[in-house]
Motif scaffolding. Sequence first.
Motif, PDB file in Angstrom:
ATOM      1  N   ARG A  56       0.855  -1.185   0.000  1.00 44.86           N
ATOM      2  CA  ARG A  56       0.000   0.000   0.000  1.00 44.86           C
ATOM      3  C   ARG A  56       0.895   1.241   0.000  1.00 44.86           C
ATOM      4  O   ARG A  56       2.062   1.166   0.368  1.00 44.86           O
ATOM      5  CB  ARG A  56      -0.921   0.022   1.231  1.00 44.86           C
ATOM      6  N   TYR A  57       0.322   2.357  -0.396  1.00 47.87           N
ATOM      7  CA  TYR A  57       1.095   3.600  -0.407  1.00 47.87           C
ATOM      8  C   TYR A  57       0.205   4.757   0.021  1.00 47.87           C
ATOM      9  O   TYR A  57      -1.023   4.683  -0.068  1.00 47.87           O
ATOM     10  CB  TYR A  57       1.685   3.876  -1.792  1.00 47.87           C
ATOM     11  N   LYS A  58       0.830   5.833   0.501  1.00 52.01           N
ATOM     12  CA  LYS A  58       0.085   7.033   0.892  1.00 52.01           C
ATOM     13  C   LYS A  58      -0.186   7.856  -0.351  1.00 52.01           C
ATOM     14  O   LYS A  58       0.732   8.334  -1.008  1.00 52.01           O
ATOM     15  CB  LYS A  58       0.894   7.847   1.913  1.00 52.01           C
ATOM     16  N   LYS A  59      -1.462   8.005  -0.674  1.00 50.50           N
ATOM     17  CA  LYS A  59      -1.848   8.775  -1.851  1.00 50.50           C
ATOM     18  C   LYS A  59      -1.674  10.259  -1.571  1.00 50.50           C
ATOM     19  O   LYS A  59      -2.083  10.768  -0.536  1.00 50.50           O
ATOM     20  CB  LYS A  59      -3.317   8.477  -2.200  1.00 50.50           C
ATOM     21  N   ASP A  60      -1.035  10.958  -2.505  1.00 48.54           N
ATOM     22  CA  ASP A  60      -0.772  12.377  -2.330  1.00 48.54           C
ATOM     23  C   ASP A  60      -0.868  13.050  -3.691  1.00 48.54           C
ATOM     24  O   ASP A  60      -0.157  12.674  -4.631  1.00 48.54           O
ATOM     25  CB  ASP A  60       0.635  12.584  -1.736  1.00 48.54           C
ATOM     26  N   SER A  61      -1.746  14.034  -3.792  1.00 46.21           N
ATOM     27  CA  SER A  61      -1.943  14.708  -5.081  1.00 46.21           C
ATOM     28  C   SER A  61      -0.699  15.492  -5.509  1.00 46.21           C
ATOM     29  O   SER A  61      -0.487  15.743  -6.686  1.00 46.21           O
ATOM     30  CB  SER A  61      -3.142  15.664  -5.000  1.00 46.21           C
ATOM     31  N   ASN A  62       0.149  15.878  -4.533  1.00 45.00           N
ATOM     32  CA  ASN A  62       1.354  16.648  -4.845  1.00 45.00           C
ATOM     33  C   ASN A  62       2.516  15.787  -5.327  1.00 45.00           C
ATOM     34  O   ASN A  62       3.377  16.255  -6.062  1.00 45.00           O
ATOM     35  CB  ASN A  62       1.814  17.447  -3.620  1.00 45.00           C
ATOM     36  N   MET A  63       2.564  14.538  -4.854  1.00 47.21           N
ATOM     37  CA  MET A  63       3.720  13.687  -5.139  1.00 47.21           C
ATOM     38  C   MET A  63       3.270  12.305  -5.599  1.00 47.21           C
ATOM     39  O   MET A  63       2.321  11.741  -5.064  1.00 47.21           O
ATOM     40  CB  MET A  63       4.590  13.531  -3.887  1.00 47.21           C
ATOM     41  N   GLU A  64       3.987  11.766  -6.590  1.00 43.71           N
ATOM     42  CA  GLU A  64       3.637  10.464  -7.164  1.00 43.71           C
ATOM     43  C   GLU A  64       4.706   9.401  -6.901  1.00 43.71           C
ATOM     44  O   GLU A  64       4.592   8.284  -7.382  1.00 43.71           O
ATOM     45  CB  GLU A  64       3.432  10.605  -8.676  1.00 43.71           C
ATOM     46  N   ASN A  65       5.745   9.745  -6.129  1.00 41.07           N
ATOM     47  CA  ASN A  65       6.869   8.815  -5.959  1.00 41.07           C
ATOM     48  C   ASN A  65       6.475   7.546  -5.205  1.00 41.07           C
ATOM     49  O   ASN A  65       6.910   6.454  -5.561  1.00 41.07           O
ATOM     50  CB  ASN A  65       8.024   9.504  -5.227  1.00 41.07           C
ATOM     51  N   ALA A  66       5.665   7.703  -4.147  1.00 36.75           N
ATOM     52  CA  ALA A  66       5.265   6.532  -3.356  1.00 36.75           C
ATOM     53  C   ALA A  66       4.459   5.562  -4.214  1.00 36.75           C
ATOM     54  O   ALA A  66       4.645   4.339  -4.147  1.00 36.75           O
ATOM     55  CB  ALA A  66       4.455   6.973  -2.136  1.00 36.75           C
TER      56      ALA A  66
ATOM     57  N   ALA B 278       1.572 -10.161   6.039  1.00 40.83           N
ATOM     58  CA  ALA B 278       2.439  -8.988   6.188  1.00 40.83           C
ATOM     59  C   ALA B 278       1.924  -7.879   5.289  1.00 40.83           C
ATOM     60  O   ALA B 278       1.243  -8.138   4.292  1.00 40.83           O
ATOM     61  CB  ALA B 278       3.882  -9.338   5.817  1.00 40.83           C
ATOM     62  N   GLN B 279       2.270  -6.661   5.652  1.00 38.23           N
ATOM     63  CA  GLN B 279       1.868  -5.518   4.854  1.00 38.23           C
ATOM     64  C   GLN B 279       3.057  -4.573   4.716  1.00 38.23           C
ATOM     65  O   GLN B 279       3.782  -4.336   5.679  1.00 38.23           O
ATOM     66  CB  GLN B 279       0.698  -4.792   5.526  1.00 38.23           C
ATOM     67  N   LEU B 280       3.252  -4.044   3.506  1.00 39.55           N
ATOM     68  CA  LEU B 280       4.310  -3.080   3.239  1.00 39.55           C
ATOM     69  C   LEU B 280       3.673  -1.743   2.887  1.00 39.55           C
ATOM     70  O   LEU B 280       2.911  -1.645   1.920  1.00 39.55           O
ATOM     71  CB  LEU B 280       5.181  -3.575   2.067  1.00 39.55           C
ATOM     72  N   LEU B 281       3.969  -0.727   3.701  1.00 38.61           N
ATOM     73  CA  LEU B 281       3.458   0.620   3.464  1.00 38.61           C
ATOM     74  C   LEU B 281       4.588   1.500   2.963  1.00 38.61           C
ATOM     75  O   LEU B 281       5.667   1.526   3.554  1.00 38.61           O
ATOM     76  CB  LEU B 281       2.893   1.231   4.750  1.00 38.61           C
ATOM     77  N   ILE B 282       4.327   2.231   1.879  1.00 39.11           N
ATOM     78  CA  ILE B 282       5.332   3.136   1.316  1.00 39.11           C
ATOM     79  C   ILE B 282       4.838   4.573   1.457  1.00 39.11           C
ATOM     80  O   ILE B 282       3.727   4.903   1.022  1.00 39.11           O
ATOM     81  CB  ILE B 282       5.613   2.798  -0.160  1.00 39.11           C
ATOM     82  N   VAL B 283       5.648   5.410   2.100  1.00 41.15           N
ATOM     83  CA  VAL B 283       5.275   6.813   2.320  1.00 41.15           C
ATOM     84  C   VAL B 283       6.429   7.712   1.891  1.00 41.15           C
ATOM     85  O   VAL B 283       7.562   7.262   1.747  1.00 41.15           O
ATOM     86  CB  VAL B 283       4.921   7.096   3.800  1.00 41.15           C
TER      87      VAL B 283
END
Length: 573
Positions: A170-180, A209-214
């Motif tokens: 999963r990743y943190k959605k951010d309208s400013n940044m697309e890297n995650a 297990a879960q992998l979070l990318i921020v």
Amino acid sequence: QLVYMPHEPCSLSLTGIKDTIIADCRKSEIMILDSFTTKLLSSCCKMSDLMSEKITIVEDLFKSREPVPEMKAIYFMSPTAKVYNAFLFFNCPDDLFNNMKLHCAKYIRVCKEINMCFMPQEAQVFTCDNPGAFQSIYSPNSQDKKKTLETLADQLVTLCATLDEYPGVRYKKDSNMENAKALAELVDDKLARHYELDDSGKKKGKTQAQLLIVERGLDPVSPILHELTYQAMAYDLVDIENDTYKYKSKDGSEKQALLNEEDMLWVKLRHKHIAEVSEQIPKMVKEISANKKQPDGKITISNLAQMMKKMPAFRKQLTEKTIHLQLAEDCMKHYSNNVEKLCKAEQDLAVGSDVEGVKVKDPMRTLLPVLLHPYSTHDKIRAVLLYIFSLSGTTDENLSKLIQHVKIEDQREFILNWKELGVPIITSPSFFSRKPTRRDRSQEQTYNLSRWTPVIKDVMEDAVENKLDTKEWPHQSECPAAWNGSGAVSARQKHKASSLDDRRTGSRLIIFVLGGICFSEMRSAYEVTQAVKSCEVIIGSSHILTPTSLLDDIKALSKRPVETFTIEERSNA
């Protein structure tokens, strides 16, 4: 004989190194390492551990040395142009490995790939040993961003392989940044290919297990604050390089100590508040000295024999405590001089309220005393940044006044370049972005000058309790059963583990922060694991940040790459 084992799991311990490397090469006496594998091996074992396996010489691959054809060698290294008739262990992508098989097989007796392209920093912390990734990802002038994300994705896959996990991503959605999002897509795709077939020819299913990318911009506050827990404070205020603390002993001689997992006192104290550390260490020194003395004051042959047996352990204990007594004193000197006064303003700006819980209505009134006091320019920059973060950006006019006040007109990049991380710095007077909702921690016991909690700790707790909003935290692909809404990892529904080994029978939460992690975020992984027991939290990044290193990296973002010219171009100029 060429043996190719493409995805052999390897634990983050000496046992894994023994099983993967040394077990196949029992009669080898020399080990040849490059810079990366030297760091990797050092994180897992000591020279004495290698000597117990009959390895008596460890050499640098790139240094000239006399040939010793009568001795067998283990080469543990990244791919190089030349390989030798020896036991080889490589850390490399499949295409390079296959190329070596094709051309070098006749020179190699045993050849294995160790799928471990990351650095185990601590028990629950890893890095990709790549501080340069910050510039590659966030600099507007970067020319290798895609390649860097690919490399980080490969390294994350080797972490999962080492832990034998196939996590949901999963990743943190951010309208400013697309890297995650970009990294999450790469990791998920590479994991699917990595685990396409297991040893029995079946497709491996997702593990619990879960992998979070921020991204680093999720929390710009934590790496800028003056932290008062021992490890974070030491690395911020004391000159520590490569985890080595240099100090003068009482007799004036220069000494140094390595701050790592081998120092059990460091492991015990590093997450404690400096007030507790300063109180505990002197007590420990007194206790050891008292234990050395005989209770009845009699000296007998038997007593002397017992004391002599205990002396090495006694000396080691006393040395450890003396080191930390000195380090804690160094930290407290800085605290008494400047940091104590700074911390109140910093905490009020970060938390948004004072010690009594009263909301800070005018952050400028909190900032102004810091700007008027003769603090260092770096400390003032940190305070100005916390002020801007508290407002989610300020006006261009106001920022210009602050820059003039701090006298950094020629160093505006320290502040302006945060926009490259998606952090709002300049906003119009009519618009301020909405700040994320934080967990209520008003009932938690904290020190007055340590009230801030890293945002990543909220994320960890929400993830463990299955409270992450799927709109803000999209699943890159199907999630494992333990994280699909059943609440299977909840501490209320699982037994409480009594040890780390027991804990690992539960779920793992792996967090990767693009752009570096700070020590308070590393501490959060241990705190959440300790509180939940049923889920082990592991945190990692490209590298570990200090406030100074981060500010230097931020300032450098606007630097243009050095242009290179060929001889022909120069002659035509």
